[in-house]
Design an enzyme around this catalytic site. Structure first.
Site, PDB file in Angstrom:
ATOM      1  N   GLY A  27       0.869  -1.187   0.000  1.00 40.22           N
ATOM      2  CA  GLY A  27       0.000   0.000   0.000  1.00 40.22           C
ATOM      3  C   GLY A  27       0.899   1.228   0.000  1.00 40.22           C
ATOM      4  O   GLY A  27       1.850   1.300   0.794  1.00 40.22           O
ATOM      5  N   ALA A  39       7.275  -0.567  -5.306  1.00 38.64           N
ATOM      6  CA  ALA A  39       7.422   0.363  -4.175  1.00 38.64           C
ATOM      7  C   ALA A  39       8.713   1.177  -4.195  1.00 38.64           C
ATOM      8  O   ALA A  39       8.983   1.903  -3.244  1.00 38.64           O
ATOM      9  CB  ALA A  39       7.269  -0.346  -2.822  1.00 38.64           C
ATOM     10  N   ALA A  40       9.491   1.072  -5.283  1.00 33.67           N
ATOM     11  CA  ALA A  40      10.689   1.927  -5.372  1.00 33.67           C
ATOM     12  C   ALA A  40      10.253   3.394  -5.353  1.00 33.67           C
ATOM     13  O   ALA A  40      10.905   4.239  -4.728  1.00 33.67           O
ATOM     14  CB  ALA A  40      11.463   1.624  -6.648  1.00 33.67           C
ATOM     15  N   GLY A  41       9.134   3.671  -6.003  1.00 31.21           N
ATOM     16  CA  GLY A  41       8.616   5.047  -6.004  1.00 31.21           C
ATOM     17  C   GLY A  41       8.213   5.504  -4.607  1.00 31.21           C
ATOM     18  O   GLY A  41       8.313   6.690  -4.277  1.00 31.21           O
ATOM     19  N   ASP A  42       7.762   4.557  -3.785  1.00 32.10           N
ATOM     20  CA  ASP A  42       7.376   4.921  -2.413  1.00 32.10           C
ATOM     21  C   ASP A  42       8.616   5.268  -1.579  1.00 32.10           C
ATOM     22  O   ASP A  42       8.603   6.217  -0.791  1.00 32.10           O
ATOM     23  CB  ASP A  42       6.603   3.768  -1.758  1.00 32.10           C
ATOM     24  CG  ASP A  42       5.307   3.483  -2.499  1.00 32.10           C
ATOM     25  OD1 ASP A  42       4.717   4.440  -3.038  1.00 32.10           O
ATOM     26  OD2 ASP A  42       4.895   2.316  -2.550  1.00 32.10           O
TER      27      ASP A  42
HETATM   28  O1  RIB Z   1       3.657   1.438  -4.784  1.00 34.43           O
HETATM   29  C1  RIB Z   1       3.600   0.045  -4.571  1.00 34.43           C
HETATM   30  C2  RIB Z   1       2.292  -0.337  -3.974  1.00 34.43           C
HETATM   31  O2  RIB Z   1       1.285  -0.106  -4.916  1.00 34.43           O
HETATM   32  C3  RIB Z   1       2.196  -1.780  -3.611  1.00 34.43           C
HETATM   33  O3  RIB Z   1       2.658  -2.050  -2.314  1.00 34.43           O
HETATM   34  C4  RIB Z   1       0.727  -2.086  -3.808  1.00 34.43           C
HETATM   35  O4  RIB Z   1       0.039  -2.269  -2.616  1.00 34.43           O
HETATM   36  C5  RIB Z   1       0.186  -0.929  -4.598  1.00 34.43           C
HETATM   37  O5  RIB Z   1      -0.638  -0.156  -3.882  1.00 34.43           O
END
Ligand code: RIB
Length: 304
Positions: free
Chosen positions: A30, A241-244
């Site tokens: 998420g 999730a690299a962007g996160d």
């Molecule tokens: O940005 C990666 C996330 O996008 C994943 O963890 C997935 O849950 C989606 O929401």
């Protein structure tokens, strides 16, 4: 907050195609939760406002968030929808992925839920928003945070067709290539086309745009100019999730008083560290990993 169901595949299947994959895992994910965990590991304290369902997934995700040290007291539950779920296919060899997300309970957050954040503005440096919640909640959340002098950062994923008045609510808007295409309607395929599209947003009143370009690095565009930051040389295992990690790195850098260009370099290193590990939250890097990358490979930020 989503439960990510991840499978490795020899290639990303096309429509109607059936591919035999391997390595199924359920991992905490998420975008908001990933960014909160990354911020915490990078040295910022983080509190997450989110909603999960009333199910087993919710216990798993909340437990992971707490064990990462994120303040989870504003994570609430609903019986109306299930916990958010993302179905993720990761291509072996390239680490590329496809994601289908059902945000589920995340979409039941309302503007009233923002009241719970009031006590946190004092002392907060940044408020991060993503588009796995209702857009009106993100917009009002940004308005309130900005009013309190908190820097507002939008991670513009997943693509939701948001408009300019919405984007102007944020001090920094950070899309990836696809999201920038979705926002501007322009074909974004490289640094030049990303720069043109991002410049268009800045000329329309978005103060700062930071584009995540994967292997091509990232691009910073403000009213003062444009800068390109190349990617780091790392072994790519999974880009999920690299962007996160990048967005959390940006918030951490800005919160520590780094200049924008320096914060984008730091964010780039955080994103690069994240692609070396499988899974969303498991890959969110510690500060020392990010610093080690910067120390070993250096950072470059070139004006365009
Ligand atoms: O940005 C990666 C996330 O996008 C994943 O963890 C997935 O849950 C989606 O929401």
């Amino acid at each position: 907050m989503n439960l990510d169901m991840v499978v490795r595949s020899p290639r990303i299947p096309g429509p109607g195609e059936n591919v035999c994959g391997a390595g199924f895992r359920m991992v905490p994910g998420g975008k908001g939760a990933n960014q909160a965990v990354a911020a915490q590991r990078l040295g910022s304290g983080a509190v997450l406002l989110a909603r999960v369902g009333d199910d087993f997934f919710a216990d798993f995700l909340t437990g992971k968030l707490e064990s990462a040290g994120v303040e989870a007291s504003l994570v609430s539950r609903t019986g109306e929808r299930s916990t958010g779920v993302a179905l993720i296919v990761v291509e072996e060899g390239t680490g590329d992925n496809t994601i289908v997300v059902d945000p589920g309970a995340n979409m039941t957050l309302s503007v009233d839920d923002l009241d719970a954040l009031e006590e946190y503005y004092d002392g907060a440096r940044s408020a991060l928003f993503q588009l796995e919640i209702p857009t009106e909640v993100a917009r009002e959340g940004a308005r309130r945070a900005r009013e309190q002098g908190v820097t507002t950062i939008l991670d513009a994923g997943p693509p939701r067709g948001v408009d300019l008045p919405f984007l102007r609510a944020f001090d920094v808007v950070s899309p990836n290539q696809d999201e920038l295409s979705d926002i501007t309607g322009e074909d974004v395929t490289d640094i030049a086309t990303a720069n043109r599209a991002a410049r268009g947003l800045v000329s329309e009143g978005v103060p700062t745009v930071v584009v995540k370009m994967g292997g091509a690095g990232s691009l910073l565009v403000t009213g003062e100019g444009s800068w390109h930051v190349p990617s780091f040389d790392v072994e790519v295992v999974d880009t999920t999730a690299a962007g996160d990690a990048f967005t959390a790195g940006l918030a951490t850098g800005l919160g520590e008083g780094m200049e924008l260009t320096e914060a984008v370099c730091f964010a780039n290193a955080a994103g690069a560290a994240a692609v070396t590990v499988m899974g969303a939250q498991p890959s969110m890097p510690a500060r020392r990993q990010v610093q080690a990358l910067i120390d070993s490979q250096g950072v470059e930020c070139t004006p365009l």
